[in-house]
Design a protein around this motif. Sequence first.
Motif, PDB file in Angstrom:
ATOM      1  N   HIS A 146       0.205  -0.721   0.476  1.00  0.00           N
ATOM      2  CA  HIS A 146       0.197  -0.109   0.014  1.00  0.00           C
ATOM      3  C   HIS A 146       0.831   1.555  -0.020  1.00  0.00           C
ATOM      4  O   HIS A 146       2.082   1.017   0.356  1.00  0.00           O
ATOM      5  CB  HIS A 146      -0.761   0.065   1.423  1.00  0.00           C
ATOM      6  CG  HIS A 146      -1.831  -1.002   1.402  1.00  0.00           C
ATOM      7  ND1 HIS A 146      -2.650  -0.942   0.770  1.00  0.00           N
ATOM      8  CD2 HIS A 146      -2.068  -1.816   1.998  1.00  0.00           C
ATOM      9  CE1 HIS A 146      -3.300  -2.284   1.088  1.00  0.00           C
ATOM     10  NE2 HIS A 146      -3.211  -3.533   1.746  1.00  0.00           N
ATOM     11  N   MET A 147       0.316   2.196  -0.750  1.00  0.00           N
ATOM     12  CA  MET A 147       0.328   3.402  -0.796  1.00  0.00           C
ATOM     13  C   MET A 147       0.253   4.689   0.562  1.00  0.00           C
ATOM     14  O   MET A 147      -0.637   4.195   0.160  1.00  0.00           O
ATOM     15  CB  MET A 147       1.037   3.843  -2.063  1.00  0.00           C
ATOM     16  CG  MET A 147       2.010   5.620  -1.969  1.00  0.00           C
ATOM     17  SD  MET A 147       2.095   5.700  -3.763  1.00  0.00           S
ATOM     18  CE  MET A 147       2.359   7.948  -3.243  1.00  0.00           C
ATOM     19  N   ASP A 148       0.972   4.459   1.407  1.00  0.00           N
ATOM     20  CA  ASP A 148       0.411   6.328   2.834  1.00  0.00           C
ATOM     21  C   ASP A 148       1.201   7.087   1.992  1.00  0.00           C
ATOM     22  O   ASP A 148       2.043   7.725   2.106  1.00  0.00           O
ATOM     23  CB  ASP A 148       0.937   5.227   4.602  1.00  0.00           C
ATOM     24  CG  ASP A 148      -0.110   4.257   4.394  1.00  0.00           C
ATOM     25  OD1 ASP A 148      -1.243   3.928   3.922  1.00  0.00           O
ATOM     26  OD2 ASP A 148       1.074   2.885   5.131  1.00  0.00           O
ATOM     27  N   THR A 167      -3.756   5.949   3.704  1.00  0.00           N
ATOM     28  CA  THR A 167      -3.909   5.097   1.960  1.00  0.00           C
ATOM     29  C   THR A 167      -4.006   5.149   0.953  1.00  0.00           C
ATOM     30  O   THR A 167      -5.302   5.976   0.820  1.00  0.00           O
ATOM     31  CB  THR A 167      -3.834   3.832   2.569  1.00  0.00           C
ATOM     32  OG1 THR A 167      -3.395   2.719   3.689  1.00  0.00           O
ATOM     33  CG2 THR A 167      -4.393   3.443   1.568  1.00  0.00           C
ATOM     34  N   LEU A 168      -3.856   6.021   0.063  1.00  0.00           N
ATOM     35  CA  LEU A 168      -4.369   6.134  -0.909  1.00  0.00           C
ATOM     36  C   LEU A 168      -4.319   5.418  -2.207  1.00  0.00           C
ATOM     37  O   LEU A 168      -3.648   4.467  -2.487  1.00  0.00           O
ATOM     38  CB  LEU A 168      -3.128   7.220  -1.753  1.00  0.00           C
ATOM     39  CG  LEU A 168      -1.988   7.978  -0.975  1.00  0.00           C
ATOM     40  CD1 LEU A 168      -1.157   8.899  -2.338  1.00  0.00           C
ATOM     41  CD2 LEU A 168      -3.614   9.729  -0.176  1.00  0.00           C
ATOM     42  N   LYS A 169      -5.771   5.663  -2.382  1.00  0.00           N
ATOM     43  CA  LYS A 169      -6.828   4.615  -3.332  1.00  0.00           C
ATOM     44  C   LYS A 169      -6.034   4.555  -4.334  1.00  0.00           C
ATOM     45  O   LYS A 169      -6.260   4.951  -5.370  1.00  0.00           O
ATOM     46  CB  LYS A 169      -8.517   5.191  -3.207  1.00  0.00           C
ATOM     47  CG  LYS A 169      -8.729   4.079  -4.081  1.00  0.00           C
ATOM     48  CD  LYS A 169     -10.705   4.300  -3.520  1.00  0.00           C
ATOM     49  CE  LYS A 169     -11.214   3.543  -4.388  1.00  0.00           C
ATOM     50  NZ  LYS A 169     -13.361   3.828  -4.792  1.00  0.00           N
ATOM     51  N   GLY A 170      -6.210   3.408  -5.176  1.00  0.00           N
ATOM     52  CA  GLY A 170      -5.694   2.952  -6.363  1.00  0.00           C
ATOM     53  C   GLY A 170      -4.056   3.291  -6.611  1.00  0.00           C
ATOM     54  O   GLY A 170      -3.143   3.088  -8.197  1.00  0.00           O
ATOM     55  N   PHE A 171      -2.561   4.062  -5.637  1.00  0.00           N
ATOM     56  CA  PHE A 171      -1.818   4.056  -5.508  1.00  0.00           C
ATOM     57  C   PHE A 171      -0.933   2.794  -4.619  1.00  0.00           C
ATOM     58  O   PHE A 171      -1.023   2.470  -3.817  1.00  0.00           O
ATOM     59  CB  PHE A 171      -1.141   5.489  -4.523  1.00  0.00           C
ATOM     60  CG  PHE A 171      -2.546   6.790  -5.465  1.00  0.00           C
ATOM     61  CD1 PHE A 171      -0.684   7.396  -6.898  1.00  0.00           C
ATOM     62  CD2 PHE A 171      -2.973   6.968  -5.801  1.00  0.00           C
ATOM     63  CE1 PHE A 171      -1.302   8.126  -7.149  1.00  0.00           C
ATOM     64  CE2 PHE A 171      -3.546   8.082  -6.591  1.00  0.00           C
ATOM     65  CZ  PHE A 171      -2.760   8.563  -7.265  1.00  0.00           C
TER      66      PHE A 171
END
Length: 122
Positions: A68-70, A75-79
Amino acid sequence: MPYDQHLLERVEKVFKKKKMKPVQKNMIGGLCFMVNDKMVVGVTNDSLMVRIDPELYPMALKKKGCRHMDFNGRTLKGFLLVESIGLRSDKDLLYWIELSLNFNPKAKAAKKKSTPAKNRKL
């Protein structure tokens, strides 16, 4: 904003082979590559930031080195972030860039920051 210079050069090489000239922009804690005013991928530290179709998110998280990208505690959705272990080969890197480029036409551009109107005397 530190980033892996070698990874940056590899990303630039992929775009050059595709005869694309994305705009490079410092944002989200790294150097991002923009196509059609939308982020495609970026480099932060030694990881690749990738913007993908949110529907593919669960499948993508199963890939080696992907997480996941935080950003700023959320958390950024789709990143996603793909760490160096998931980018060892040029084929691995190409996979992530193409996945992001495929989503780009459907992705929404970020809202542009508006500049405040200047005070005018009437």
